[in-house]
Write an enzyme that holds these catalytic residues in place. Sequence first.
Site, PDB file in Angstrom:
ATOM      1  N   GLU A  97      18.226  10.943   9.041  1.00 56.59           N
ATOM      2  CA  GLU A  97      19.528  10.747   8.398  1.00 56.59           C
ATOM      3  C   GLU A  97      20.210   9.544   9.040  1.00 56.59           C
ATOM      4  O   GLU A  97      20.391   9.493  10.263  1.00 56.59           O
ATOM      5  CB  GLU A  97      20.422  11.980   8.581  1.00 56.59           C
ATOM      6  CG  GLU A  97      19.957  13.208   7.823  1.00 56.59           C
ATOM      7  CD  GLU A  97      20.560  13.316   6.419  1.00 56.59           C
ATOM      8  OE1 GLU A  97      21.315  12.398   6.011  1.00 56.59           O
ATOM      9  OE2 GLU A  97      20.253  14.312   5.744  1.00 56.59           O
ATOM     10  N   HIS A 172      15.005   9.723  -0.058  1.00 57.62           N
ATOM     11  CA  HIS A 172      15.368  10.949  -0.771  1.00 57.62           C
ATOM     12  C   HIS A 172      15.443  10.698  -2.280  1.00 57.62           C
ATOM     13  O   HIS A 172      15.031  11.540  -3.073  1.00 57.62           O
ATOM     14  CB  HIS A 172      16.717  11.466  -0.237  1.00 57.62           C
ATOM     15  CG  HIS A 172      16.877  12.941  -0.394  1.00 57.62           C
ATOM     16  ND1 HIS A 172      18.004  13.610   0.002  1.00 57.62           N
ATOM     17  CD2 HIS A 172      16.039  13.888  -0.920  1.00 57.62           C
ATOM     18  CE1 HIS A 172      17.855  14.911  -0.281  1.00 57.62           C
ATOM     19  NE2 HIS A 172      16.681  15.090  -0.830  1.00 57.62           N
ATOM     20  N   ASP A 182      20.272   8.761  -2.096  1.00 52.30           N
ATOM     21  CA  ASP A 182      20.113   8.181  -0.759  1.00 52.30           C
ATOM     22  C   ASP A 182      18.627   7.909  -0.493  1.00 52.30           C
ATOM     23  O   ASP A 182      17.766   8.645  -1.005  1.00 52.30           O
ATOM     24  CB  ASP A 182      20.694   9.108   0.323  1.00 52.30           C
ATOM     25  CG  ASP A 182      20.058  10.497   0.329  1.00 52.30           C
ATOM     26  OD1 ASP A 182      19.754  11.023  -0.766  1.00 52.30           O
ATOM     27  OD2 ASP A 182      19.868  11.046   1.424  1.00 52.30           O
TER      28      ASP A 182
END
Length: 284
Positions: A97, A172, A182
Amino acid sequence: MRITNHRLEGIDFVPARWTGGTITPEIVVLHDTAGRLEKGNSARYLADNDAKVSVHFVIERDGTITQLVPTNRRANHAGQSSFHGRHGCNDFSIGIEIVNPGKMEAGGHGEALAWWGQVFHNDGKHEILHRQTPEHGPGVWMTYTPEQIAAVCNLLETLFRDIPTLEDITTHWYISPGRKVDTNPLFPLAQVRALVLGRDDPAVIEAEESSTEEPTATMLRVATSGSGLNMRRWPSFNPNVITSIPNGTAVPALRSGVFDGRSWSLVQYDGREGWIVNSYTQPA
Ligand SMILES: [Zn+2]
């Protein structure tokens, strides 16, 4: 950097509440946090929440990396997803992330409104750009910091060196199309993949994008005054020759396009694909 015992040495490890069973990671999935930018905010949430989400690594705006899940354990970062026909990417992927606000709405005077109400400006600290892609739709997005890009590249190079089962890097939006956007369109995915995987060179991708597919594979016959025609990795005369195709050889053309005023075709020869200049061919 080094992975020892499924952990990245020398960085903070904050164990995530939602850590699953053992996995064999084959791909890395890149995400945006789509949340506040303050350091530690997303890492704290991803370590402990009631939404049952987790991820292996978080990369802050200043490039700091935090690990939350060992690289051989399952994290809940991808949700409903598939990669080249395989469903449930959490079972075979490592998630990263990157702290970024995600998709924002345009306000007046170059402002960008994040989903939680915060307004960002092009103020030297944040760079806001409009971008639209088929996968992301129209939106206003924040660029990643150079420290984040460097940290992503370092982390990926370490993971691919120390975990031999890893094969590819994806996002993603790629594994959950229509559901996720994203990483954002400003992420330099082609460059990062080229650097870490040593393939998908940006020049090759650009050539793919600015050419059109041949409806039926047209056959071209190489016809030069010399012994053959150079087949190149991308359509330019830079040092990028793959091989030479002998005169008289007929090859199928897969794509064609005009680059720097010359007409080129992407052809197949000897089990490989490359670009040739059309003016040294005849229809076969
Ligand atoms: Zn995501």
